[in-house]
Design an enzyme around this catalytic site. Structure first.
Site, PDB file in Angstrom:
ATOM      1  CB  CYS A 141      -1.059   0.040   1.167  1.00 33.24           C
ATOM      2  SG  CYS A 141      -0.291   0.156   2.892  1.00 33.24           S
ATOM      3  CB  THR A 142       0.142   4.950   0.241  1.00 34.79           C
ATOM      4  OG1 THR A 142      -0.981   4.973  -0.612  1.00 34.79           O
ATOM      5  CG2 THR A 142       0.930   6.216   0.023  1.00 34.79           C
TER       6      THR A 142
END
Length: 476
Positions: free
Chosen positions: A318-319
């Site tokens: 994810c980020t």
């Protein structure tokens, strides 16, 4: 007497009283001749001085301006390098941090001393090119999140930071922007706080160009979860996540996965935990990117597609890593995967080490920048004409809040909404300003299943709808 001259005078007095060499770059000690009893002489301006008085007199009369300049330079450097630690030390002396925070403690006690800084230093440099944005999270047990919320609010206001900070009994999650001095002070305070110092380190703070201008305001609040997955932390805890892989280790795993001749029959799945807005403009090659609008839909997505993960090695990302912490914990509770891994530090840390690696396109961020660029790849296209394009804009119909990819040429032709429905509503609003309210849902959301069902293992993601001609429904 000016501050510089007073400091120089004090420096000379100290040197004269101790016999030290004067603070001048021309003066230096030289060995005394063997026949002399003295241990050292001094040489300056091609003259030899045999006693401290004479060399000090020479320096004071011939090099006063130079001493003033050097003293001012040293003092300025010391102020910059030591102000943060001194302010924190003074805070500790007034009232040291305690392991258990209580509501009775004054929030102001835990703010850094900024009196040694010019106020403009904290406010200036907050633009995109001069300021900075911090992204971080910390999973840890907090007994009094309300007190931490009050403290974080005061701390960010104290340092003129804007952004979003979520606090819960399971930890803290923040994205804040301001001047580089302000963000540096913020990091120092967080690392020194006993609530977080055993969990946070400097590398946990991801930085990017930006500033206070990247956020419309400061929002700090207490929530049940520090990232909304929609399941109570009491049921799915951050304490049972997948195996963390460093960016280098993750890179090798992805390389091995992509080298396989038939990725669809591989025992490995490269899983993107973000929403479709994010994966559309940037993603890892060969990934499975669920077409979900919110992370809170992720558990339902796993449940609907559980067969997909049976006997698989799952590489999640994810980020910044926070969604993978509990996302991997949820997937592990299903007991169907061989192994579950997650990218430590997320895409952000990976791109710092591998800007031209296996992640292609931009990195979506949840602020007014919308995306960060680490490479020149464009993996998305204009929703109307299909040309390569990856700059998001808000749908031109005010209440919609959908993001749309529409290139400058299509924008000039008036195609600025996410779909025909919103385009029509926007036109009606312009003609009849009184009609100002309608539901957020439009064709974009109506035609997209809340939780998609994967019929088979996907290859590389082709996010969104096919290129559309102007006037047709645009994918968002």
């Amino acid at each position: 007497m000016s501050v510089q001259r007073r400091n120089t005078h004090l420096q000379r007095k100290r040197e004269w009283s101790t016999g030290e060499t004067p603070g001048c770059c021309h003066a230096h000690e030289v060995p005394a001749p063997p026949c002399e009893c003295k241990e050292k002489w001094w040489k300056c301006c091609q003259q030899l001085f045999t006693d401290p008085t004479s060399i000090h007199r020479h320096v004071a009369t011939q090099h006063a301006n130079e001493i003033c300049h050097e003293t001012a330079s040293v003092l300025k450097q010391l102020a910059v390098t030591s102000s943060t630690s001194k302010s924190l030390e003074s805070t500790d002396k007034r009232n040291p941090f305690k392991e258990d925070f209580t509501r009775n403690q004054e929030v102001s006690t835990w703010l850094p001393d900024i009196s040694c800084f010019n106020p403009d230093e904290l406010i200036s440099g907050q633009g995109n090119d001069e300021g900075e944005v911090l992204l971080y999270y910390c999973y840890c047990d907090l007994k009094d999140p309300d007190w931490v919320c009050a403290w974080q609010t005061a701390l960010c206001q104290h340092l003129h930071l804007t952004g979003k900070v979520r606090i819960a009994t399971e930890g803290i999650n923040g994205t804040v922007g301001g001047s580089r001095l302000a963000t540096r002070l913020y990091v120092s305070v967080m690392l020194s706080c006993p609530l977080f110092k055993d969990y946070l380190c400097k590398d946990d703070f991801k930085t990017s160009k930006g500033g206070a201008c990247c956020f419309p305001e400061l929002r700090v609040g207490v929530f049940e979860e520090i990232v909304p997955m929609g399941i109570s932390p009491n049921k799915i805890s951050y304490k049972k996540p997948g195996i963390h892989l460093s960016p280098g280790e993750f890179h090798k795993e992805v390389e091995k996965f992509l080298s396989q001749a038939n990725q669809e029959e591989s025992d490995t799945i490269l899983l993107d935990c973000r929403n479709f807005y994010e994966s559309k403009i940037g993603r890892f090659q060969g990934c499975l990117a669920p077409d979900i609008r919110k992370f809170s839909y992720f558990p339902s997505y796993v449940d609907e597609n559980l067969e997909l993960f049976k006997e698989k090695r799952v590489l999640m990302y994810c980020t910044g890593g926070i969604r993978c912490e509990r996302g991997s914990a949820y997937l592990k509770t299903k007991g169907v995967c061989k192994e579950v891994f997650q990218l430590k530090g997320g895409i952000h840390k990976y791109l710092e080490e591998f800007p031209d690696g296996f992640y292609k396109g931009k990195l979506f961020v949840f602020d007014e920048r919308y995306a960060l660029s680490f490479n020149n790849d464009i993996v998305s296209e204009c929703s109307y004409c299909g040309v390569p394009w990856d700059h998001y804009n808000l749908c031109s119909t005010p209440q919609c809040r959908q993001l749309v990819l529409t290139c400058p040429a299509c924008q000039e032709r008036g195609f600025t909404a996410c779909c025909v429905t919103c385009q029509d509503k926007g036109n009606r609003q312009a003609a009849s300003p009184a009609q100002s309210s309608f539901k957020e849902e439009c064709e974009c959301t109506a035609r997209r299943p809340r939780v998609p069902r994967e019929l088979s293992r996907r290859g590389p993601l082709t996010a969104g709808a096919s290129p559309l001609k102007p006037g047709a429904q645009a994918g968002c």
